[in-house]
Scaffold this active site. Structure first.
Site, short mmCIF file in Angstrom:
data_model
loop_
_atom_site.label_atom_id
_atom_site.label_comp_id
_atom_site.label_asym_id
_atom_site.label_seq_id
_atom_site.Cartn_x
_atom_site.Cartn_y
_atom_site.Cartn_z
N HIS A 230 -69.30 26.70 -38.99
CA HIS A 230 -69.08 25.62 -39.96
C HIS A 230 -69.27 26.12 -41.39
O HIS A 230 -68.47 25.83 -42.28
CB HIS A 230 -70.04 24.47 -39.69
N HIS B 89 -78.44 24.81 -36.62
CA HIS B 89 -78.53 26.19 -37.12
C HIS B 89 -79.80 26.37 -37.93
O HIS B 89 -80.40 25.39 -38.40
CB HIS B 89 -77.32 26.53 -38.00
#
Length: 579
Positions: A147, A198
């Site tokens: 992303h 993350h």
């Protein structure tokens, strides 16, 4: 029919990190072991940040906006720009569709390459809660963040291109667009931290990778376009061969990770776009200004109605191609693959079933993370319309999560007897050497660590924060709740949004004593229980790789040539004819 998928071999990770030591080359495993402590160190700090910031509104916002950094969003949005982008203001962006797809493909490929190369897990859950609207994101490795790579590369490229049409915009428009791109990037990158998907290492390296890809595109993109369009069919052929080689050398992961599937899909798209754009440029249907293969379009000439019909038809054609081509290839390719396998010409890949081991391929579910089947569109639209229907999960969700959870628990057990047996190497097999009664008293350090072994930086932090971070470190590797299940934001594991300073569940002396006395049999039982709770990966077939390449090459070709020619033939174009 395909045979039932075998249960995972639970003995593979029986000795802490041996699962990865056995499956990875020594140099890859050495890098992984170097980076794993960073992932573990940052987890309690991420949990502390999540505790302080989480609200239902932010949960919904970041879960929803994460879709704007996915492959699906760009695969739908960019062709629309290309089909309907030849206007005075949007032209600078529309003609760059091919270049943006090249950047996205590079980001997906290289981030997936690094993920499968190093096999680094996401930050541990618990203590983190993972907030996502995607069912597959948590199954991938964590490092680096795709992303972040996508968001940074597209935003930097768009901001640079925005400078080129500054004179065509009002100052307020220019500043608003520029601010929008910056806000988009920060929102996507920070959202990966907020959602627990993350860690800092993942988003920092993902952002650096995205920036490098954007700079490479800006420096050499024009040169590549000139090469593709000016030398006959040779350059598209060479580019296709290079992409196929990159697909072939993609690293084998240690776990069943879907990163490779996305890399193959985008590789196919790039092949289709390169071939399609080259052929469209010489077909007579395209314009040469501002670059070869530019689609002729004028909103004033076509009007809103025909423009909307143009977009709808283009999307429908792409989905029809996907719906019919995949089943056809699943029927025709297996016999060919069996012949190649007998001649030892097949290219086997881990976690993909060879054609000789199945007779037919049943209908597959959740087999595509880039463009879903048409039957899934109503459900996807409903999820987007109701972003609060997010999944908040706690606990291991993938094999990588499970192995890391077990490895961290083993590390804590080794540390708990460290003061008795001396330092225990990371690679050694843990066995309980003493009883809890023989353990020296350590009133200020229940895990047998001195203050010098406390988490890095904790001793320098204010007492409340140090206490919270330490409590989250105590949670790491403790399984609670069923992985992947939805839970409320007031779960005992998670910071309640109604109570800004919740108290973590106390850890009793009997809990600690039981942890020290943990037997090998119990460890095996614990591991088996964790793996049995994981969602079993579906059977994957060797023909899926070639199928994805063919299907997505067709999608790329349709986006830049096939649909555009169709628009002209059915009266939804500008009336351009090569004859």
């Amino acid at each position: 029919m395909a045979p039932a998928h075998d249960e995972p071999r639970l003995d593979a990770g029986n000795k802490h990190q041996d699962h990865y030591a056995r499956r990875l080359p020594p140099w890859r495993n050495a890098i992984r072991k170097t980076l794993i402590p960073i992932v573990r160190w940052e987890t309690p700090y991420l949990a502390y940040m999540q505790e302080k910031l989480r609200t239902p509104t932010l949960d919904s916002y970041f879960a929803f906006t994460a879709n704007l950094g996915t492959h699906t969003f760009f695969m739908v949005f960019l062709p629309i720009l290309f089909w309907c982008g030849y206007t005075d203001v949007a032209r600078a962006y529309a003609v760059d569709m091919c270049r943006m797809v090249h950047m996205l493909a590079a980001g997906v490929y290289w981030s997936g390459f690094l993920k499968d190369l190093l096999c680094l897990p996401r930050p541990l859950s618990p203590p983190l809660a993972r907030i996502t609207m995607s069912g597959s994101a948590a199954l991938e490795y964590g490092f680096p963040s795709s992303h972040s790579t996508n968001a940074v590369s597209v935003a930097l490229y768009a901001i640079y291109k925005l400078q080129g049409c500054r004179d065509e915009l009002q100052p307020t428009q220019f500043m608003a667009l520029q601010g929008l791109f910056y806000f988009y990037t920060v929102s996507i990158v920070f959202g990966r931290l907020y959602c627990g998907m993350h860690g800092f290492l993942d988003v920092v390296l993902g952002s650096i990778l995205g920036a490098a890809i954007a700079v490479a595109q800006l420096m050499w993109g024009d040169l590549f376009d000139s090469w593709i369009f000016s030398n006959g069919y040779g350059p598209p052929l060479i580019a296709t061969l290079v992409i196929l080689v990159l697909v072939r050398i993609h690293p084998e992961p240690a776990d069943d990770c879907p990163c490779f599937d996305d890399s193959v899909s985008f590789s196919g798209v790039v092949i289709g776009i390169n071939v399609g754009a080259w052929h469209y440029a010489v077909s007579g249907f395209a314009l040469d200004d501002p670059m070869p293969s530019t689609a002729p379009f004028s909103l004033e000439t076509l009007g809103i109605g025909r423009t909307a019909a143009r977009i709808l038809l283009g999307v429908i054609v792409i989905f029809i191609w996907r719906e019919f081509m995949k089943p056809a290839l699943f029927k025709t390719l297996p016999p060919l693959f069996r012949i190649l396998e007998q001649a030892s010409l097949n290219l086997p890949r881990a976690f993909f079933l060879s054609a000789s081991k199945y007779t037919s391929i049943p209908p597959l579910r959740d087999d595509d993370n880039v463009i879903p089947p048409a039957s899934e569109l109503p459900n996807m639209l409903a999820n987007l319309a109701h972003p609060r229907k997010r999944s908040v999960s706690v606990g291991p969700q993938s094999a990588a999560d499970a192995y890391e959870t077990l490895a961290y628990r083993n590390r804590r057990r080794r540390e708990s007897i460290n003061s008795i047996d001396g330092p225990v190497p990371e690679e050694s097999i843990w066995t309980p050497a003493t009883s809890a009664a023989e353990k020296p008293s350590a009133p200020d350090d229940r895990l047998g660590r001195g203050k010098e072994q406390a988490p890095l930086g904790v001793g320098l932090l204010p007492t409340p924060m140090a206490s919270r971070v330490h409590s989250y470190e105590q949670m790491m590797g403790q399984e609670r709740g069923r992985p992947g299940s939805s839970i409320s934001t007031t779960s005992p594991l998670l910071p309640s949004t109604n109570n800004p300073n919740p108290t973590p569940p106390p850890e009793t002396d009997s809990d600690f004593a039981g942890e020290v006395l943990f037997s090998l049999e119990e460890a095996e039982s614990e591991k088996r229980e964790i793996f049995m709770r994981l969602t079993k990966p579906r059977v994957r077939y060797d023909v899926e790789v070639i199928t994805k390449l063919i299907v997505y090459s067709g999608i790329g070709w349709l986006a830049v040539e096939g649909d555009l020619v169709l628009f002209e033939l059915v009266g939804l174009g500008m009336g351009v004819r090569p004859w």
